[in-house]
Design an enzyme around this catalytic site. Structure first.
Site, PDB file in Angstrom:
ATOM      1  CD  GLU A  26       9.241  21.337  48.566  1.00  0.00           C
ATOM      2  OE1 GLU A  26      10.344  21.533  48.017  1.00  0.00           O
ATOM      3  OE2 GLU A  26       8.281  22.120  48.458  1.00  0.00           O
ATOM      4  CG  HIS A  86      12.773  23.333  53.008  1.00  0.00           C
ATOM      5  ND1 HIS A  86      12.069  23.796  51.918  1.00  0.00           N
ATOM      6  CD2 HIS A  86      13.136  22.073  52.685  1.00  0.00           C
ATOM      7  CE1 HIS A  86      12.018  22.855  50.985  1.00  0.00           C
ATOM      8  NE2 HIS A  86      12.654  21.801  51.430  1.00  0.00           N
ATOM      9  CG  HIS A 161      13.662  35.399  43.378  1.00  0.00           C
ATOM     10  ND1 HIS A 161      13.276  36.635  43.838  1.00  0.00           N
ATOM     11  CD2 HIS A 161      13.163  34.494  44.255  1.00  0.00           C
ATOM     12  CE1 HIS A 161      12.586  36.480  44.970  1.00  0.00           C
ATOM     13  NE2 HIS A 161      12.514  35.190  45.245  1.00  0.00           N
ATOM     14  CE  LYS A 177      20.833  31.158  46.190  1.00  0.00           C
ATOM     15  NZ  LYS A 177      19.353  31.087  46.312  1.00  0.00           N
TER      16      LYS A 177
HETATM   17  C1  LIG Z   1      13.338  24.408  46.278  1.00  0.00           C
HETATM   18  C2  LIG Z   1      12.724  25.565  47.018  1.00  0.00           C
HETATM   19  C3  LIG Z   1      12.274  25.379  48.330  1.00  0.00           C
HETATM   20  C4  LIG Z   1      11.681  26.433  49.036  1.00  0.00           C
HETATM   21  N1  LIG Z   1      11.244  26.200  50.315  1.00  0.00           N
HETATM   22  C5  LIG Z   1      10.695  27.215  51.033  1.00  0.00           C
HETATM   23  C6  LIG Z   1      10.275  27.011  52.377  1.00  0.00           C
HETATM   24  O1  LIG Z   1      10.408  25.900  52.919  1.00  0.00           O
HETATM   25  N2  LIG Z   1       9.731  28.046  53.052  1.00  0.00           N
HETATM   26  C7  LIG Z   1       9.588  29.301  52.478  1.00  0.00           C
HETATM   27  O2  LIG Z   1       9.082  30.206  53.149  1.00  0.00           O
HETATM   28  N3  LIG Z   1       9.991  29.529  51.193  1.00  0.00           N
HETATM   29  C8  LIG Z   1      10.538  28.523  50.460  1.00  0.00           C
HETATM   30  N4  LIG Z   1      10.960  28.744  49.168  1.00  0.00           N
HETATM   31  C9  LIG Z   1      10.739  30.077  48.563  1.00  0.00           C
HETATM   32  C10 LIG Z   1      11.939  31.039  48.774  1.00  0.00           C
HETATM   33  O3  LIG Z   1      12.148  31.251  50.154  1.00  0.00           O
HETATM   34  C11 LIG Z   1      11.602  32.348  48.062  1.00  0.00           C
HETATM   35  O4  LIG Z   1      11.543  32.148  46.675  1.00  0.00           O
HETATM   36  C12 LIG Z   1      12.485  33.540  48.388  1.00  0.00           C
HETATM   37  O5  LIG Z   1      11.876  34.722  47.875  1.00  0.00           O
HETATM   38  C13 LIG Z   1      13.887  33.470  47.787  1.00  0.00           C
HETATM   39  O6  LIG Z   1      14.683  32.657  48.525  1.00  0.00           O
HETATM   40  P1  LIG Z   1      16.220  32.434  48.135  1.00  0.00           P
HETATM   41  O7  LIG Z   1      16.769  31.555  49.167  1.00  0.00           O
HETATM   42  O8  LIG Z   1      16.372  32.062  46.726  1.00  0.00           O
HETATM   43  O9  LIG Z   1      16.778  33.939  48.345  1.00  0.00           O
HETATM   44  P2  LIG Z   1      18.098  34.650  47.829  1.00  0.00           P
HETATM   45  O10 LIG Z   1      19.090  33.718  47.253  1.00  0.00           O
HETATM   46  O11 LIG Z   1      18.552  35.523  48.956  1.00  0.00           O
HETATM   47  O12 LIG Z   1      17.557  35.570  46.635  1.00  0.00           O
HETATM   48  C14 LIG Z   1      16.467  36.466  46.835  1.00  0.00           C
HETATM   49  C15 LIG Z   1      16.553  37.582  45.796  1.00  0.00           C
HETATM   50  O13 LIG Z   1      17.688  38.408  46.080  1.00  0.00           O
HETATM   51  C16 LIG Z   1      18.615  38.395  45.014  1.00  0.00           C
HETATM   52  N5  LIG Z   1      19.941  38.331  45.625  1.00  0.00           N
HETATM   53  C17 LIG Z   1      20.530  37.257  46.222  1.00  0.00           C
HETATM   54  N6  LIG Z   1      21.752  37.580  46.687  1.00  0.00           N
HETATM   55  C18 LIG Z   1      21.938  38.907  46.397  1.00  0.00           C
HETATM   56  C19 LIG Z   1      22.984  39.835  46.631  1.00  0.00           C
HETATM   57  N7  LIG Z   1      24.101  39.471  47.252  1.00  0.00           N
HETATM   58  N8  LIG Z   1      22.824  41.112  46.188  1.00  0.00           N
HETATM   59  C20 LIG Z   1      21.691  41.496  45.556  1.00  0.00           C
HETATM   60  N9  LIG Z   1      20.649  40.644  45.304  1.00  0.00           N
HETATM   61  C21 LIG Z   1      20.773  39.378  45.730  1.00  0.00           C
HETATM   62  C22 LIG Z   1      18.281  37.178  44.174  1.00  0.00           C
HETATM   63  O14 LIG Z   1      18.660  37.337  42.818  1.00  0.00           O
HETATM   64  C23 LIG Z   1      16.773  37.107  44.346  1.00  0.00           C
HETATM   65  O15 LIG Z   1      16.166  38.023  43.488  1.00  0.00           O
HETATM   66  C24 LIG Z   1      11.547  27.715  48.426  1.00  0.00           C
HETATM   67  C25 LIG Z   1      11.996  27.912  47.111  1.00  0.00           C
HETATM   68  C26 LIG Z   1      12.581  26.846  46.409  1.00  0.00           C
HETATM   69  C27 LIG Z   1      13.038  27.052  44.996  1.00  0.00           C
END
Ligand SMILES: Cc1cc2nc3c(=O)[nH]c(=O)nc-3n(C[C@H](O)[C@H](O)[C@H](O)COP(=O)(O)OP(=O)(O)OC[C@H]3O[C@@H](n4cnc5c(N)ncnc54)[C@H](O)[C@@H]3O)c2cc1C
Length: 310
Positions: A26, A86, A161, A177
């Site tokens: 990354e 990303h 998370h 997802k």
């Molecule tokens: C490998 C990796 C790469 C990353 N790269 C970046 C980056 O490039 N830029 C950046 O800004 N951040 C990045 N992040 C951080 C990430 O954007 C944050 O951790 C963010 O808070 C969560 O993203 P997510 O896509 O998992 O969100 P989601 O999958 O939407 O989840 C967010 C929260 O909502 C909950 N949730 C999900 N779906 C639902 C639903 N339908 N109903 C109720 N609750 C729900 C989940 O349990 C979680 O608590 C990265 C994280 C990882 C692990």
């Protein structure tokens, strides 16, 4: 909107590789010329190590939208690497998200890691979606899926998370997802291998079909105690006690940590984790490089890969 010019991450993970398992790296988009030079130095070194793919982060709050697409495109055109862009939903309406996906497609990028992103300003604060945007990453996975022939990955969290009430609901959302069309997930960096194994077990138990999709462990070879503490805190997690003790002992009592000693422990720990993950059947290893090649190269070397570390 898109034309598929790239192979997928999944295909690339299946291709012959040079070590015990495939690996990926990354990067983040640099802010200035010096940073850009450092990134390209690392890119050229990694190119010789043949990673299965490399990924480019998307700045907090959507701040690097142009840079992420531009540099990811450059990686696609000017290197032999397979880049993944990303994309986060922060501060973007659906129309803007479509435009960013279009920019990726125009750069020849068809591998996208679809993320919700963190609330701007305070990553651990209350999430509020853009009024015309999406609420969760699952919707972004679906949106990207409607825009062309993209290969999509998502984030996963071995410790859960930070905003999730419990591991079960967080696992259910990861499964959603994957069902929405993601082919794999990459985990947040973690230090307890058991947390990764339990996440894998939960996903398989929740949905065996989705559980067959790769959960790629994110590993960061630690090179500074102060920065890993900051990073872990920003992600709403904490360093395990045993690791803090090992690193603190290496850092020494002074105000200035002994960076060489900390780095040595960091590389030992990353290697030990990688060895256990490989033994437990992890599909590949994803290294957070911070745009440096050496620490990751040393871990790969210790895993028996024939790589030249500068
Ligand atoms: C490998 C990796 C790469 C990353 N790269 C970046 C980056 O490039 N830029 C950046 O800004 N951040 C990045 N992040 C951080 C990430 O954007 C944050 O951790 C963010 O808070 C969560 O993203 P997510 O896509 O998992 O969100 P989601 O999958 O939407 O989840 C967010 C929260 O909502 C909950 N949730 C999900 N779906 C639902 C639903 N339908 N109903 C109720 N609750 C729900 C989940 O349990 C979680 O608590 C990265 C994280 C990882 C692990």
């Amino acid at each position: 909107m898109s034309q598929t010019v790239q192979t997928s991450v999944i295909e690339s993970l299946k291709a012959p590789h040079h070590g015990p398992v495939p690996f990926s790296v990354e990067f983040f988009p640099p802010r200035d010329d010096a940073g850009e030079e450092r990134l390209w130095r690392a890119v050229r070194i990694f190119e010789r190590m043949h990673p299965a793919f490399v990924s480019m982060t998307y700045g907090a709050g959507g701040s690097t939208r142009e840079r992420t697409a531009r540099i990811t495109g450059q990686l696609a055109r000017e290197t032999t690497l397979l880049p993944v862009g990303h994309l986060t939903a922060v501060n973007h309406s659906v129309a803007e998200l479509r435009a960013v996906v279009g920019a990726f497609a125009a750069e020849g990028i068809s591998n996208i890691l679809a993320l919700r992103g963190d609330p701007p300003g305070d990553p651990l604060g209350q999430w509020t979606r853009h009024p015309e945007g999406v609420e969760y990453a699952e919707e972004l996975v679906r949106l990207v899926g409607t825009l062309g022939d993209f290969h999509v990955g998502v984030a996963s969290f071995p410790e859960g998370h930070h905003s999730a009430p419990d591991l079960e609901s967080d696992t259910a959302h990861l499964v959603s997802k994957l069902r929405a069309g993601a082919d794999y997930s990459i985990t947040q960096m973690f230090f307890e291998v058991d947390d990764y194994l339990r996440l894998r077990d939960r996903v398989v138990a929740a949905d065996p079909e989705q559980g067959a999709k790769p959960i790629i462990p994110g590993i960061m070879p630690i090179t500074s105690l102060a920065s890993v503490r900051r990073m872990v805190e920003l992600s709403g997690s904490q360093l395990p006690g045993w690791l803090d003790e090992r690193l603190s002992a290496a850092a020494g009592p002074g105000e200035q940590e002994d960076r060489d000693a900390v780095r040595e422990v960091g590389i030992d720990v990353a290697t030990e984790m990688a060895q256990r993950l490989i033994a437990e059947g992890a599909p590949s290893l994803h290294f957070c490089s911070l745009n440096f090649a050496r620490a990751t190269g040393e871990v790969l070397q210790r895993l028996g890969m024939d790589v030249l570390v500068p």
